[in-house]
Scaffold this active site. Structure first.
Site, mmCIF file in Angstrom:
data_model
loop_
_atom_site.group_PDB
_atom_site.id
_atom_site.type_symbol
_atom_site.label_atom_id
_atom_site.label_comp_id
_atom_site.label_asym_id
_atom_site.label_seq_id
_atom_site.Cartn_x
_atom_site.Cartn_y
_atom_site.Cartn_z
ATOM 1 N N LYS A 96 49.243 -6.595 17.130
ATOM 2 C CA LYS A 96 48.694 -6.743 15.779
ATOM 3 C C LYS A 96 47.450 -7.633 15.788
ATOM 4 O O LYS A 96 46.430 -7.307 15.192
ATOM 5 C CB LYS A 96 49.761 -7.327 14.839
ATOM 6 C CG LYS A 96 49.405 -7.137 13.376
ATOM 7 C CD LYS A 96 50.427 -7.769 12.473
ATOM 8 C CE LYS A 96 50.184 -9.251 12.396
ATOM 9 N NZ LYS A 96 51.170 -9.955 11.591
ATOM 10 N N ASP A 116 50.917 -4.982 9.395
ATOM 11 C CA ASP A 116 51.733 -6.165 9.114
ATOM 12 C C ASP A 116 52.784 -5.779 8.073
ATOM 13 O O ASP A 116 52.912 -4.610 7.695
ATOM 14 C CB ASP A 116 50.857 -7.346 8.629
ATOM 15 C CG ASP A 116 50.269 -7.071 7.250
ATOM 16 O OD1 ASP A 116 50.369 -5.926 6.758
ATOM 17 O OD2 ASP A 116 49.726 -8.010 6.657
#
Ligand code: SF4
Length: 211
Positions: A120, A138
């Site tokens: 991420k 997310d």
């Protein structure tokens, strides 16, 4: 959800916010990288408060490395998990100095090899600092993609893959910012603000809130 609806959703999100940006404060790829590492399970506001004091004093791998572990902790101790984050940032600075001439690499393999940097974080840096079309999924994006039907998936990797395949190309570069901001301020976790949502008529969520 069909392609036409997806296109309309992103057209509206773009019209409402033509140049979406991260809410983390940064001026260089390195500042962004450290801010994203610090932001895990913390708010952007909390991170900005710390980095607004840290970066004027130290905003390069060498300068932060020179602060040392305890010196760095003094600046970030208001952020959750600051002990392990400080260790990762110091190691990350060392690795940037040893292997990358003090520069932040612009490719996934080298980014993900840095301490404290997962998929991420690499996606955020590649997209925001290096303008590569990536999708940093997310909790907000995961929720919005599933609720709306834009790209449903059982886990973040599935949602990331589907978004990369299904978001029309013209929106790919900024899609993750639009989705994060939509999830943070409108399609919020506990009670989505459907009455104030600009894509309400296109969203396929079954439990929309009523005014
Ligand atoms: S209509 Fe409601 S559930 Fe759908 S995207 Fe908007 S806020 Fe989220």
């Amino acid at each position: 959800m069909n392609k036409q609806k997806r296109t309309e959703i992103f057209t509206r999100l773009r019209e409402a916010n033509p140049h979406p940006e991260t809410e983390l404060n940064y001026t260089t790829p390195f500042e962004l990288l450290v801010a994203v590492v610090l932001s895990a399970q913390a708010t952007d506001k909390g991170v900005n408060k710390a980095t607004d004091k840290l970066y004027p004093v130290a905003n390069t791998p060498q300068a932060i490395y020179d602060l040392g572990l305890d010196g760095l902790k003094e600046y970030i101790k208001t952020i959750g998990l600051y002990n392990s984050k400080a260790e990762n940032v110091i190691k990350l600075c060392r690795q940037l100095l040893d292997k990358h001439g003090g520069e932040v690499p612009d490719n996934r393999k080298d980014l993900e090899a840095l301490p404290g940097v997962g998929r991420k974080t690499a996606n955020v840096v590649l997209n925001t600092a290096f303008r590569q079309p990536t999708m940093a999924v997310d909790t907000h994006i995961f929720r919005v993609a599933n609720r709306t039907g834009i790209a449903p998936g059982k886990n973040v990797v599935e949602v990331e893959d589907r978004l990369m395949r299904l978001v029309p190309k013209e929106f790919l570069m900024d899609a993750h910012h639009w989705l994060i901001l939509h999830g943070r301020y409108t399609c919020v976790a506990r009670k989505p603000r459907c009455g104030a949502c600009l894509i309400e008529d296109l969203c396929e969520f079954k439990d929309k809130t009523v005014e």
